[in-house]
Enzyme design. Structure first.
Site, PDB file in Angstrom:
ATOM      1  N   HIS A 112       6.897  14.310 -22.396  1.00 35.83           N
ATOM      2  CA  HIS A 112       5.788  13.883 -21.544  1.00 35.83           C
ATOM      3  C   HIS A 112       6.031  14.406 -20.136  1.00 35.83           C
ATOM      4  O   HIS A 112       7.171  14.423 -19.649  1.00 35.83           O
ATOM      5  CB  HIS A 112       5.712  12.356 -21.523  1.00 35.83           C
ATOM      6  CG  HIS A 112       4.963  11.801 -20.344  1.00 35.83           C
ATOM      7  ND1 HIS A 112       5.610  11.292 -19.233  1.00 35.83           N
ATOM      8  CD2 HIS A 112       3.638  11.696 -20.087  1.00 35.83           C
ATOM      9  CE1 HIS A 112       4.715  10.883 -18.353  1.00 35.83           C
ATOM     10  NE2 HIS A 112       3.518  11.122 -18.837  1.00 35.83           N
ATOM     11  N   HIS A 153      10.389  -5.467 -24.772  1.00 34.94           N
ATOM     12  CA  HIS A 153      10.342  -6.295 -25.978  1.00 34.94           C
ATOM     13  C   HIS A 153      11.258  -5.771 -27.075  1.00 34.94           C
ATOM     14  O   HIS A 153      11.576  -6.490 -28.017  1.00 34.94           O
ATOM     15  CB  HIS A 153       8.900  -6.390 -26.492  1.00 34.94           C
ATOM     16  CG  HIS A 153       8.292  -5.085 -26.889  1.00 34.94           C
ATOM     17  ND1 HIS A 153       7.899  -4.132 -25.987  1.00 34.94           N
ATOM     18  CD2 HIS A 153       8.010  -4.569 -28.114  1.00 34.94           C
ATOM     19  CE1 HIS A 153       7.396  -3.094 -26.627  1.00 34.94           C
ATOM     20  NE2 HIS A 153       7.455  -3.332 -27.920  1.00 34.94           N
ATOM     21  N   GLY A 192     -12.217   6.180 -17.472  1.00 34.98           N
ATOM     22  CA  GLY A 192     -11.929   7.567 -17.843  1.00 34.98           C
ATOM     23  C   GLY A 192     -12.354   7.874 -19.268  1.00 34.98           C
ATOM     24  O   GLY A 192     -12.807   7.006 -20.009  1.00 34.98           O
ATOM     25  N   ARG A 193     -12.160   9.124 -19.636  1.00 29.63           N
ATOM     26  CA  ARG A 193     -12.557   9.575 -20.977  1.00 29.63           C
ATOM     27  C   ARG A 193     -11.524   9.106 -22.001  1.00 29.63           C
ATOM     28  O   ARG A 193     -10.373   9.546 -21.984  1.00 29.63           O
ATOM     29  CB  ARG A 193     -12.675  11.096 -20.986  1.00 29.63           C
ATOM     30  CG  ARG A 193     -13.152  11.682 -22.309  1.00 29.63           C
ATOM     31  CD  ARG A 193     -13.381  13.184 -22.150  1.00 29.63           C
ATOM     32  NE  ARG A 193     -13.938  13.765 -23.352  1.00 29.63           N
ATOM     33  CZ  ARG A 193     -13.229  14.506 -24.228  1.00 29.63           C
ATOM     34  NH1 ARG A 193     -11.934  14.708 -24.027  1.00 29.63           N
ATOM     35  NH2 ARG A 193     -13.818  15.027 -25.292  1.00 29.63           N
TER      36      ARG A 193
END
Length: 298
Positions: free
Chosen positions: A104, A173, A257-258
């Site tokens: 990323h 978590h 947003g899209r």
């Protein structure tokens, strides 16, 4: 502060990264331009079922609005409700080969405006690596490249942004990191604008040198159903983080947003299992015990 200069750089970065990834993958990315009713738009570049990438996308967006969404003003409550512009390039790549890591990268710029004062601006971004099978040389290379991106602007930035990445990309978590980390920063305006932008651009420019050698090294590694099954299981952690914690995902959804572009980061094949644990001493077990522990790699 010239938003047009920032936009030009981001569009050039998107084109440069997509061209290199297309050469690696052997398939042309689909490109969609989109408009946002509330203001702005973007360009999404996506490949699915490619030669190398099972799914991958590189998105550019430039949106504006009359009131900062909660995810953008959480750390700056005094800016809530201000008019804003937000620009960025965000990418996520999911290779098919389980030995090639997911990656990323995101760089973004925000400016908030009112009629009584100068604009408030800040930069953000970073990159992080999520392997399914750990290789020390890959983690070392990725972190060394991140360090090289930041060191010209002061040696204090890499350890700070590396720690920030480890803390941000942590699934509370699950009590485990999402991957082996990298760098992350947000609300960054502690340098003069020109220097801050140069640091930010350096992060974007170092993505390809950080990731391409790794995926080229791993993509030809033979694998079978066992590795694909473990990859799908670990991809579930990626989904959990993006939907529960990721500020970029929240900002995109809160700002209208899209949706197709925002959720482009999701892996195409994922599995969840109840209380599953890898066999002790296996290579899958080694990922958890030797790599997903917040190590200092350089």
């Amino acid at each position: 502060m010239d938003v047009a200069v920032i936009k030009d750089y981001l569009l050039e970065l998107q084109n440069t990264i997509v061209a290199r990834l297309e050469a690696l993958d052997g398939h042309t990315f689909r490109r969609d331009s989109w408009q946002r009713p509330a203001g702005g738009g973007g360009i999404s570049a996506l490949v699915e079922e490619g030669g190398l990438f099972e799914r991958g996308g590189v998105n550019f967006s430039h949106v504006m609005g009359e009131g900062l969404p909660p995810s953008a003003s959480a750390h700056r409550p005094e800016l809530a409700g201000r008019r804003y512009e937000a620009l960025g390039v965000s990418l996520v790549l999911h290779p098919r080969n389980p030995y090639a890591p997911t990656v990323h990268m995101n760089i973004r710029f925000f400016a908030a405006f009112d009629d009584q004062s100068d604009p408030v601006w800040w930069f953000g971004g970073g990159m992080d690596l999520t392997p399914y099978y750990g290789f020390e040389e890959d983690a070392v290379h990725f972190h060394n490249t991140c360090k090289a991106a930041l060191n010209p602007f002061g040696e204090q930035h890499f350890p700070r942004f590396k720690k920030w990445c480890d803390e941000y990309f942590y699934l509370k978590h699950r009590q485990e990191p999402r991957g082996v980390g990298g760098i992350f920063f947000d609300d960054f305006n502690s340098l003069p604008f020109t220097e801050a932008m140069a640091l930010w651009k350096s992060v974007g420019d170092h993505f390809l040198p950080a990731y391409v050698p790794i995926v080229e090294r791993r993509n030809a590694t033979p694998y079978g159903e066992r590795e694909r099954d473990f990859q799908a299981y670990r991809r579930g952690r990626y989904v959990e983080f993006n939907l529960v914690y990721d500020r970029g995902t929240l900002f995109g959804l809160q700002s209208g947003g899209r949706t197709e572009s925002i959720l482009m980061s999701m892996p195409p094949i994922v599995r969840w299992r109840y209380d599953w644990k890898p066999e002790a001493g296996s290579v899958e077990d080694a990922l958890l015990k030797k790599f997903l522990i917040g190590r200092d790699w350089v």
